[in-house]
Design an enzyme around this catalytic site. Structure first.
Site, mmCIF file in Angstrom:
data_model
loop_
_atom_site.group_PDB
_atom_site.id
_atom_site.type_symbol
_atom_site.label_atom_id
_atom_site.label_comp_id
_atom_site.label_asym_id
_atom_site.label_seq_id
_atom_site.Cartn_x
_atom_site.Cartn_y
_atom_site.Cartn_z
ATOM 1 N N GLY A 1 0.757 -1.139 -0.073
ATOM 2 C CA GLY A 1 -0.136 -0.101 0.067
ATOM 3 C C GLY A 1 0.749 1.219 -0.095
ATOM 4 O O GLY A 1 2.104 1.172 0.078
ATOM 5 N N LEU B 1 1.476 3.818 2.518
ATOM 6 C CA LEU B 1 2.250 3.598 3.751
ATOM 7 C C LEU B 1 3.299 2.609 3.633
ATOM 8 O O LEU B 1 4.456 2.511 3.888
ATOM 9 C CB LEU B 1 1.546 3.890 4.725
ATOM 10 C CG LEU B 1 2.451 3.811 6.321
ATOM 11 C CD1 LEU B 1 3.126 4.840 6.385
ATOM 12 C CD2 LEU B 1 1.280 3.705 7.442
ATOM 13 N N ASP C 1 -8.082 9.836 11.781
ATOM 14 C CA ASP C 1 -8.931 10.963 12.501
ATOM 15 C C ASP C 1 -10.173 10.532 12.212
ATOM 16 O O ASP C 1 -10.894 11.381 13.191
ATOM 17 C CB ASP C 1 -8.400 12.201 11.504
ATOM 18 C CG ASP C 1 -8.701 12.086 10.129
ATOM 19 O OD1 ASP C 1 -8.528 11.036 9.363
ATOM 20 O OD2 ASP C 1 -9.123 12.880 9.255
ATOM 21 N N TYR D 1 -16.289 2.464 7.590
ATOM 22 C CA TYR D 1 -14.995 2.592 7.549
ATOM 23 C C TYR D 1 -14.459 3.444 8.989
ATOM 24 O O TYR D 1 -13.700 2.398 9.727
ATOM 25 C CB TYR D 1 -14.338 3.499 6.494
ATOM 26 C CG TYR D 1 -12.922 3.660 6.715
ATOM 27 C CD1 TYR D 1 -11.767 2.844 6.315
ATOM 28 C CD2 TYR D 1 -12.450 5.087 7.063
ATOM 29 C CE1 TYR D 1 -10.579 3.349 6.227
ATOM 30 C CE2 TYR D 1 -11.201 5.590 7.360
ATOM 31 C CZ TYR D 1 -10.318 4.292 6.942
ATOM 32 O OH TYR D 1 -8.796 5.111 7.103
ATOM 33 N N LYS E 1 -12.438 1.229 12.085
ATOM 34 C CA LYS E 1 -10.977 1.450 12.544
ATOM 35 C C LYS E 1 -11.118 1.491 14.144
ATOM 36 O O LYS E 1 -10.306 1.508 14.520
ATOM 37 C CB LYS E 1 -10.702 2.782 11.791
ATOM 38 C CG LYS E 1 -10.410 2.652 10.286
ATOM 39 C CD LYS E 1 -9.284 1.798 9.937
ATOM 40 C CE LYS E 1 -7.782 2.189 10.282
ATOM 41 N NZ LYS E 1 -6.776 1.562 9.807
ATOM 42 N N TRP F 1 -5.287 12.305 5.994
ATOM 43 C CA TRP F 1 -5.076 13.005 4.703
ATOM 44 C C TRP F 1 -3.681 12.349 4.191
ATOM 45 O O TRP F 1 -3.072 13.176 3.788
ATOM 46 C CB TRP F 1 -5.109 14.321 4.777
ATOM 47 C CG TRP F 1 -6.415 14.916 5.136
ATOM 48 C CD1 TRP F 1 -7.740 14.452 6.010
ATOM 49 C CD2 TRP F 1 -6.992 16.341 5.082
ATOM 50 N NE1 TRP F 1 -8.693 15.285 6.167
ATOM 51 C CE2 TRP F 1 -8.205 16.447 5.567
ATOM 52 C CE3 TRP F 1 -6.449 17.388 4.201
ATOM 53 C CZ2 TRP F 1 -8.976 17.653 5.427
ATOM 54 C CZ3 TRP F 1 -7.228 18.588 4.212
ATOM 55 C CH2 TRP F 1 -8.659 18.604 4.524
HETATM 56 N N1 LIG Z 1 -5.521 7.208 3.063
HETATM 57 C C1 LIG Z 1 -5.842 7.919 3.999
HETATM 58 O O1 LIG Z 1 -5.902 9.366 3.695
HETATM 59 C C2 LIG Z 1 -5.804 7.500 5.458
HETATM 60 C C3 LIG Z 1 -5.991 8.581 6.523
HETATM 61 C C4 LIG Z 1 -5.847 8.326 7.749
HETATM 62 C C5 LIG Z 1 -5.509 7.121 8.252
HETATM 63 N N2 LIG Z 1 -5.462 5.964 6.963
HETATM 64 C C6 LIG Z 1 -4.664 4.790 7.443
HETATM 65 O O2 LIG Z 1 -3.545 4.709 7.134
HETATM 66 C C7 LIG Z 1 -3.031 3.307 6.895
HETATM 67 C C8 LIG Z 1 -2.301 3.207 5.468
HETATM 68 O O3 LIG Z 1 -3.109 3.667 4.667
HETATM 69 P P1 LIG Z 1 -2.888 3.612 2.920
HETATM 70 O O4 LIG Z 1 -3.187 5.036 2.606
HETATM 71 O O5 LIG Z 1 -1.422 3.450 2.944
HETATM 72 O O6 LIG Z 1 -3.806 2.654 2.489
HETATM 73 P P2 LIG Z 1 -3.695 1.635 1.239
HETATM 74 O O7 LIG Z 1 -2.818 2.296 0.098
HETATM 75 O O8 LIG Z 1 -5.365 1.435 0.557
HETATM 76 O O9 LIG Z 1 -3.012 0.431 1.464
HETATM 77 C C9 LIG Z 1 -3.568 -0.630 2.260
HETATM 78 C C10 LIG Z 1 -2.888 -1.977 2.054
HETATM 79 O O10 LIG Z 1 -3.475 -2.785 2.666
HETATM 80 C C11 LIG Z 1 -3.719 -4.131 1.805
HETATM 81 N N3 LIG Z 1 -4.748 -4.970 2.328
HETATM 82 C C12 LIG Z 1 -6.062 -4.743 2.149
HETATM 83 N N4 LIG Z 1 -6.698 -5.760 2.381
HETATM 84 C C13 LIG Z 1 -5.762 -6.623 3.165
HETATM 85 C C14 LIG Z 1 -5.652 -7.963 3.544
HETATM 86 N N5 LIG Z 1 -6.900 -8.611 4.046
HETATM 87 N N6 LIG Z 1 -4.568 -8.478 4.038
HETATM 88 C C15 LIG Z 1 -3.292 -7.849 3.807
HETATM 89 N N7 LIG Z 1 -3.238 -6.648 3.281
HETATM 90 C C16 LIG Z 1 -4.534 -6.167 2.946
HETATM 91 C C17 LIG Z 1 -3.998 -3.493 0.477
HETATM 92 O O11 LIG Z 1 -3.708 -4.281 -0.474
HETATM 93 P P3 LIG Z 1 -4.703 -4.277 -1.932
HETATM 94 O O12 LIG Z 1 -4.273 -2.817 -2.457
HETATM 95 O O13 LIG Z 1 -4.285 -5.467 -2.661
HETATM 96 O O14 LIG Z 1 -6.141 -4.282 -1.419
HETATM 97 C C18 LIG Z 1 -2.942 -2.269 0.430
HETATM 98 O O15 LIG Z 1 -1.844 -2.609 -0.102
HETATM 99 C C19 LIG Z 1 -4.285 2.436 7.092
HETATM 100 O O16 LIG Z 1 -4.481 2.038 8.503
HETATM 101 C C20 LIG Z 1 -5.448 3.491 6.890
HETATM 102 O O17 LIG Z 1 -6.672 3.308 7.599
HETATM 103 C C21 LIG Z 1 -5.141 6.157 5.778
#
Ligand SMILES: NC(=O)c1ccc[n+]([C@@H]2O[C@H](COP(=O)([O-])OP(=O)(O)OC[C@H]3O[C@@H](n4cnc5c(N)ncnc54)[C@H](OP(=O)(O)O)[C@@H]3O)[C@@H](O)[C@H]2O)c1
Length: 304
Positions: free
Chosen positions: A10, A12, A115, A141, A145, A167
């Site tokens: 992903g 991060l 957040d 969602y 979380k 964000w």
């Molecule tokens: N994005 C934001 O704005 C935001 C804001 C606040 C907090 N967060 C938190 O920050 C963290 C990182 O977010 P991110 O933006 O890096 O998310 P992301 O790009 O969507 O990455 C999440 C990763 O988790 C993988 N995944 C999904 N289901 C899975 C499973 N069952 N087993 C193993 N891996 C799995 C996804 O794989 P696939 O792509 O193959 O599904 C993807 O590689 C998360 O905890 C998110 O809730 C994000």
């Protein structure tokens, strides 16, 4: 130290893996990076087996799992029951499985939250939000979380770091910065929401912060970490236009009511860095400067 990163493919996760493999990483550190294809974090047997195998492999020092796996299609989780169930499995249940596996093996878990779990402050007050402020998740969602946080605390009370961020944008995958850059070429003008406030966060800076926290002697707890300062989505879109050298007048402010989404977004989710600095870890850099560094290191972000 011995590191395991889940969700390594992903946004991060990619930066965590890059950081842990970069020159300057202590030579005794070892890394096991698991994408979704390597480890489905919702599979209890697979999670326990992966953590056991990782801990049995050669390596020295404290063992830390950084969970970057998440279901992040916020609107789809709201409208599609199957997606909602998947969000619950990945965001609520899987962190509990990882925490239990860490507890069995004596490892620490760094778990990333959002957040979105926080609610409005009493009386409509607007100040940066602290970890102890009221939670009031709205939507599948956000609820998933918060449940994930609760399961981590319950299963691994003395050896977790829960880090709420906001964000996010990174070099991998879709994000707001990339979308604005694409729309800047496709449309004459952009209407962007100017009544939601938050702290844009570059995943590379967050990755550095998470690793610094795990290397520190900070006790278990819940902390906030996001890019310094605050803006609105309109402010962030204007900053992307600045980086593109495009006409800022083409980005017009509008309100949330003009853009209804299936999952409601908090109007105020500016995160305080007090809890982060109190742990002895450097605050994440200011969001505007971080955006400039991000697009300098990854010019492809501005290609949309
Ligand atoms: N994005 C934001 O704005 C935001 C804001 C606040 C907090 N967060 C938190 O920050 C963290 C990182 O977010 P991110 O933006 O890096 O998310 P992301 O790009 O969507 O990455 C999440 C990763 O988790 C993988 N995944 C999904 N289901 C899975 C499973 N069952 N087993 C193993 N891996 C799995 C996804 O794989 P696939 O792509 O193959 O599904 C993807 O590689 C998360 O905890 C998110 O809730 C994000």
């Amino acid at each position: 130290m011995r590191w395991m990163v889940t969700g390594a493919g992903g946004a991060l996760g990619t930066d965590l893996v890059a950081r842990l493999g970069a020159p300057g990483t202590p030579p005794a550190d070892t890394l096991t990076a698991l994408t979704r294809a390597d480890l489905d974090v919702t599979d209890p047997d697979a999670v326990h087996g992966a953590v056991r195998a990782w801990l049995a492999a050669p390596g020295e020092g404290p063992a830390v799992v950084v969970n970057a796996a998440a279901y992040t299609a916020v609107d789809l989780a709201e409208t599609d029951p199957g997606a909602g169930a998947q969000a619950w499995a990945v965001n609520a249940e899987a962190p509990g499985l990882l925490a239990a596996a860490c507890a069995a093996g004596g490892a620490t878990l760094v778990h990333v939250s959002t957040d979105y779990v926080l609610g409005p402050l009493p009386g409509g007050e607007r100040r940066p939000l602290e970890p102890g402020d009221p939670t009031a998740p709205v939507g599948v969602y956000a609820r998933s979380k918060l449940a994930g946080e609760e399961r981590v605390r319950a299963a691994l009370p003395g050896a977790h770091h829960i880090v709420r961020t906001a964000w996010l944008y990174g070099a991998t995958g879709p994000n707001f910065v990339r979308t604005v850059a694409r729309l800047s070429r496709e449309r004459d003008t952009l209407d962007v929401v100017d009544d939601q406030h938050g702290s844009p966060t570059w995943t590379a800076d967050l990755a550095d912060g998470l690793l610094a926290l795990a290397r520190s002697s900070a006790p278990a707890g819940t902390r906030h970490a996001a890019g310094g300062g605050a803006t609105t989505w309109w402010g962030l879109a204007r900053a992307v236009f600045e980086e593109l050298g495009a006409d800022l007048g083409r980005v017009r402010p509008c309100d949330t009511a003009s853009f209804p989404r299936p999952a409601p977004r908090p109007a105020w989710s500016v995160l305080s860095d007090v809890s982060w600095r109190a742990a002895g870890v450097a605050a994440l850099p200011p969001w505007r400067e971080a955006l400039h560094r991000a697009v300098t290191h990854h010019p492809e972000l501005l290609l949309g």
